[in-house]
Design a protein around this motif. Sequence first.
Motif, PDB file in Angstrom:
ATOM      1  N   MET A 191     -55.141 -59.162  36.115  1.00 35.15           N
ATOM      2  CA  MET A 191     -55.604 -60.537  35.931  1.00 35.15           C
ATOM      3  C   MET A 191     -56.136 -61.070  37.252  1.00 35.15           C
ATOM      4  N   ILE A 192     -57.349 -61.596  37.202  1.00 38.15           N
ATOM      5  CA  ILE A 192     -57.986 -62.203  38.362  1.00 38.15           C
ATOM      6  C   ILE A 192     -58.193 -63.686  38.065  1.00 38.15           C
ATOM      7  N   ALA A 193     -57.625 -64.555  38.882  1.00 33.80           N
ATOM      8  CA  ALA A 193     -57.821 -65.993  38.741  1.00 33.80           C
ATOM      9  C   ALA A 193     -58.773 -66.477  39.833  1.00 33.80           C
ATOM     10  N   CYS A 194     -59.676 -67.355  39.467  1.00 31.40           N
ATOM     11  CA  CYS A 194     -60.678 -67.857  40.406  1.00 31.40           C
ATOM     12  C   CYS A 194     -60.646 -69.379  40.419  1.00 31.40           C
ATOM     13  N   ILE A 195     -60.306 -69.962  41.547  1.00 36.34           N
ATOM     14  CA  ILE A 195     -60.351 -71.422  41.694  1.00 36.34           C
ATOM     15  C   ILE A 195     -61.790 -71.758  42.074  1.00 36.34           C
ATOM     16  N   VAL A 196     -62.563 -72.284  41.130  1.00 33.46           N
ATOM     17  CA  VAL A 196     -63.991 -72.492  41.367  1.00 33.46           C
ATOM     18  C   VAL A 196     -64.337 -73.939  41.711  1.00 33.46           C
ATOM     19  N   ASP A 211     -52.646 -61.482  39.450  1.00 34.11           N
ATOM     20  CA  ASP A 211     -52.531 -60.427  40.459  1.00 34.11           C
ATOM     21  C   ASP A 211     -53.298 -60.795  41.716  1.00 34.11           C
ATOM     22  N   ARG A 212     -54.513 -61.297  41.537  1.00 32.07           N
ATOM     23  CA  ARG A 212     -55.350 -61.714  42.647  1.00 32.07           C
ATOM     24  C   ARG A 212     -55.867 -63.119  42.355  1.00 32.07           C
ATOM     25  N   VAL A 213     -55.695 -64.004  43.314  1.00 30.24           N
ATOM     26  CA  VAL A 213     -56.210 -65.368  43.186  1.00 30.24           C
ATOM     27  C   VAL A 213     -57.357 -65.529  44.176  1.00 30.24           C
ATOM     28  N   LEU A 214     -58.552 -65.696  43.644  1.00 33.36           N
ATOM     29  CA  LEU A 214     -59.748 -65.905  44.451  1.00 33.36           C
ATOM     30  C   LEU A 214     -60.045 -67.396  44.492  1.00 33.36           C
ATOM     31  N   MET A 215     -60.695 -67.834  45.553  1.00 25.88           N
ATOM     32  CA  MET A 215     -60.966 -69.268  45.686  1.00 25.88           C
ATOM     33  C   MET A 215     -62.289 -69.480  46.404  1.00 25.88           C
ATOM     34  N   PHE A 216     -63.135 -70.292  45.815  1.00 27.51           N
ATOM     35  CA  PHE A 216     -64.391 -70.632  46.461  1.00 27.51           C
ATOM     36  C   PHE A 216     -64.111 -71.364  47.780  1.00 27.51           C
ATOM     37  N   GLU A 217     -65.012 -71.179  48.700  1.00 26.49           N
ATOM     38  CA  GLU A 217     -64.897 -71.701  50.059  1.00 26.49           C
ATOM     39  C   GLU A 217     -64.603 -73.199  50.113  1.00 26.49           C
ATOM     40  N   TYR A 218     -65.246 -73.975  49.227  1.00 25.44           N
ATOM     41  CA  TYR A 218     -65.081 -75.428  49.246  1.00 25.44           C
ATOM     42  C   TYR A 218     -64.316 -75.948  48.034  1.00 25.44           C
ATOM     43  N   ALA A 219     -63.568 -75.076  47.372  1.00 21.24           N
ATOM     44  CA  ALA A 219     -62.694 -75.510  46.287  1.00 21.24           C
ATOM     45  C   ALA A 219     -61.382 -76.038  46.881  1.00 21.24           C
ATOM     46  N   VAL A 220     -60.569 -76.673  46.048  1.00 17.86           N
ATOM     47  CA  VAL A 220     -59.255 -77.166  46.481  1.00 17.86           C
ATOM     48  C   VAL A 220     -58.223 -76.788  45.430  1.00 17.86           C
ATOM     49  N   TYR A 221     -56.962 -76.631  45.868  1.00 16.68           N
ATOM     50  CA  TYR A 221     -55.894 -76.158  44.978  1.00 16.68           C
ATOM     51  C   TYR A 221     -54.598 -76.798  45.451  1.00 16.68           C
ATOM     52  N   SER A 222     -53.964 -77.595  44.599  1.00 23.79           N
ATOM     53  CA  SER A 222     -52.765 -78.313  45.042  1.00 23.79           C
ATOM     54  C   SER A 222     -51.913 -78.741  43.859  1.00 23.79           C
ATOM     55  N   VAL A 223     -50.691 -79.165  44.169  1.00 23.55           N
ATOM     56  CA  VAL A 223     -49.739 -79.559  43.145  1.00 23.55           C
ATOM     57  C   VAL A 223     -50.062 -80.933  42.562  1.00 23.55           C
ATOM     58  N   ILE A 224     -50.862 -81.711  43.278  1.00 20.55           N
ATOM     59  CA  ILE A 224     -51.225 -83.053  42.836  1.00 20.55           C
ATOM     60  C   ILE A 224     -52.525 -83.439  43.533  1.00 20.55           C
ATOM     61  N   ASP A 261     -55.519 -64.988  47.649  1.00 20.56           N
ATOM     62  CA  ASP A 261     -55.727 -63.654  48.216  1.00 20.56           C
ATOM     63  C   ASP A 261     -57.096 -63.462  48.846  1.00 20.56           C
ATOM     64  N   ARG A 262     -58.077 -64.233  48.418  1.00 20.19           N
ATOM     65  CA  ARG A 262     -59.445 -63.989  48.897  1.00 20.19           C
ATOM     66  C   ARG A 262     -60.280 -65.262  48.805  1.00 20.19           C
ATOM     67  N   ILE A 263     -61.053 -65.510  49.851  1.00 17.85           N
ATOM     68  CA  ILE A 263     -61.976 -66.643  49.864  1.00 17.85           C
ATOM     69  C   ILE A 263     -63.379 -66.122  49.544  1.00 17.85           C
ATOM     70  N   VAL A 264     -64.020 -66.740  48.580  1.00 24.69           N
ATOM     71  CA  VAL A 264     -65.374 -66.354  48.187  1.00 24.69           C
ATOM     72  C   VAL A 264     -66.364 -67.336  48.814  1.00 24.69           C
ATOM     73  N   ILE A 286     -65.002 -60.539  41.840  1.00 26.62           N
ATOM     74  CA  ILE A 286     -64.157 -60.249  40.672  1.00 26.62           C
ATOM     75  C   ILE A 286     -64.230 -58.773  40.313  1.00 26.62           C
ATOM     76  N   ASP A 287     -65.449 -58.243  40.291  1.00 27.22           N
ATOM     77  CA  ASP A 287     -65.646 -56.840  39.934  1.00 27.22           C
ATOM     78  C   ASP A 287     -64.902 -55.917  40.897  1.00 27.22           C
ATOM     79  N   GLU A 288     -64.962 -56.227  42.177  1.00 31.44           N
ATOM     80  CA  GLU A 288     -64.264 -55.416  43.186  1.00 31.44           C
ATOM     81  C   GLU A 288     -62.750 -55.466  42.988  1.00 31.44           C
ATOM     82  N   GLU A 289     -62.234 -56.649  42.681  1.00 33.38           N
ATOM     83  CA  GLU A 289     -60.789 -56.795  42.515  1.00 33.38           C
ATOM     84  C   GLU A 289     -60.292 -56.084  41.255  1.00 33.38           C
ATOM     85  N   ILE A 290     -61.043 -56.175  40.161  1.00 29.83           N
ATOM     86  CA  ILE A 290     -60.644 -55.476  38.932  1.00 29.83           C
ATOM     87  C   ILE A 290     -60.656 -53.974  39.157  1.00 29.83           C
ATOM     88  N   ALA A 291     -61.690 -53.487  39.848  1.00 23.94           N
ATOM     89  CA  ALA A 291     -61.782 -52.050  40.125  1.00 23.94           C
ATOM     90  C   ALA A 291     -60.570 -51.581  40.933  1.00 23.94           C
TER      91      ALA A 291
END
Length: 314
Positions: A191-196, A211-224, A261-264, A286-291
Motif C-alpha cells: 500500500m502506497i499513500a500519497c499526501i497530495v 507501507d510507504r507514505v509519500l508527500m508532495f513538497e508543498y502538501a501538509v499533514y497534521s492531526v488538526i 517516507d518520501r518527498i515528491v 508510486i511505481d518505484e515504491e510498488i516495484a
Amino acid sequence: MMVYLEFEKPVAALEARIIELQDAARESDVDVSAEIGKLRAKADKQLKDTYANLTAWQKTQVARHPERPHFKHFIEAMFEDFMPLAGDRAFGDDQAIIGGLARLNGRRVMVIGHEKGDDTQSRLRHNFGMGKPEGYRKAIRLMELADRFGIPVVSLVDTSGAFPGIQAEERGQAEAIARSTEKCLALGVPMIACIVGEGGSGGAVALAAADRVLMFEYAVYSVISPEGCASILWRTGDKAADAAQAMKMTADDLKALGIIDRIVKEPMGGAHRDHALAAASLGKAIDEEIAALSAFSSKELLQQRRAKFLAMGA
C-alpha cells in the motif's frame, strides 16, 4: 486567470506585465520579445526564490490552492482503464471518497482517494473532500477486494478532515475511521499513500497507514488544522501561522520525524501551475515504491508495516 496567493503578489505583478506586453505585441508590429524574455526570467527567479523560503503557513495555503490538482486530475493524468466502484453495501455512496480499479504503467492497482471538487457545484457534490462513514466503509470494501486478489493499493489523500456533522456521528464516523485505519495496517498487499494536498486529522490517517507514505513538497499533514489548533490553544484563529509552525506539518519536518517516507518534488511554483508535470512526478514515485515492495511476501509486509508504525514517536 491564475489565482495568486498573498505572498505571490510580486510574481503576479511581473506576470501581469508580461501578458500586457504580449497583448500589445499582437496588436502592433513592435518587437517586444527581448523585454518579455527579461521579465519572464525575472518572474521565474522571483517565483523560485519565493517558494524556496515558504513558511509552514504559506505551504498550508499552497496545499489548499483552489487550482491544485485533485483526485480526478491524477486519475486522468496518471492512470489508465479506471473503473470506479461505488457504495459501501450498507448505507450509500460517498462522493468525498472515490475508488476503483486502474492501471499504473500497465500494473493493476486499486486506487482510492479524496475528491474536493474544483467549482461550487462539484465541491458541494463531493462535500469538499470531507468523508462520511460510508466513504470510509467503501474504502474498506475496496481494500478487502484488493487484498483478496493480490492487487496493490494506492491512496491519494487530500482532505481537511472527516465530515464532522451530526449525521456522520449517528452513522459511526469514529468507528468507520478506526476500521479503515485497521484495514490499511492489516493488508497483505503493498500500500502506497500519497499526501497530495491537505492531510487532515483521522480523515487522512484512515487512508494513509501505509507501507510507504509519500508527500508532495508543498502538501501538509497534521492531526488538526492550524486554525483549529490556534482556536484551542490561543482561543483565536489569528494565531494559525504560529500553530502551523509549531505543529511540524510540512513535508520536510515530517520526513525528519519519520512520519513520511518520501518527498515528491512539485513543479516550480507548486503543483497547481503544472498538473501534468506534478502527476508525472508522483506517478514515477508510486511505481518505484510498488516495484520495491513487490519483492516482499505478505508476512514480510505486515511485519515491516507493524515495526514502522510502532517505532513512531519512540
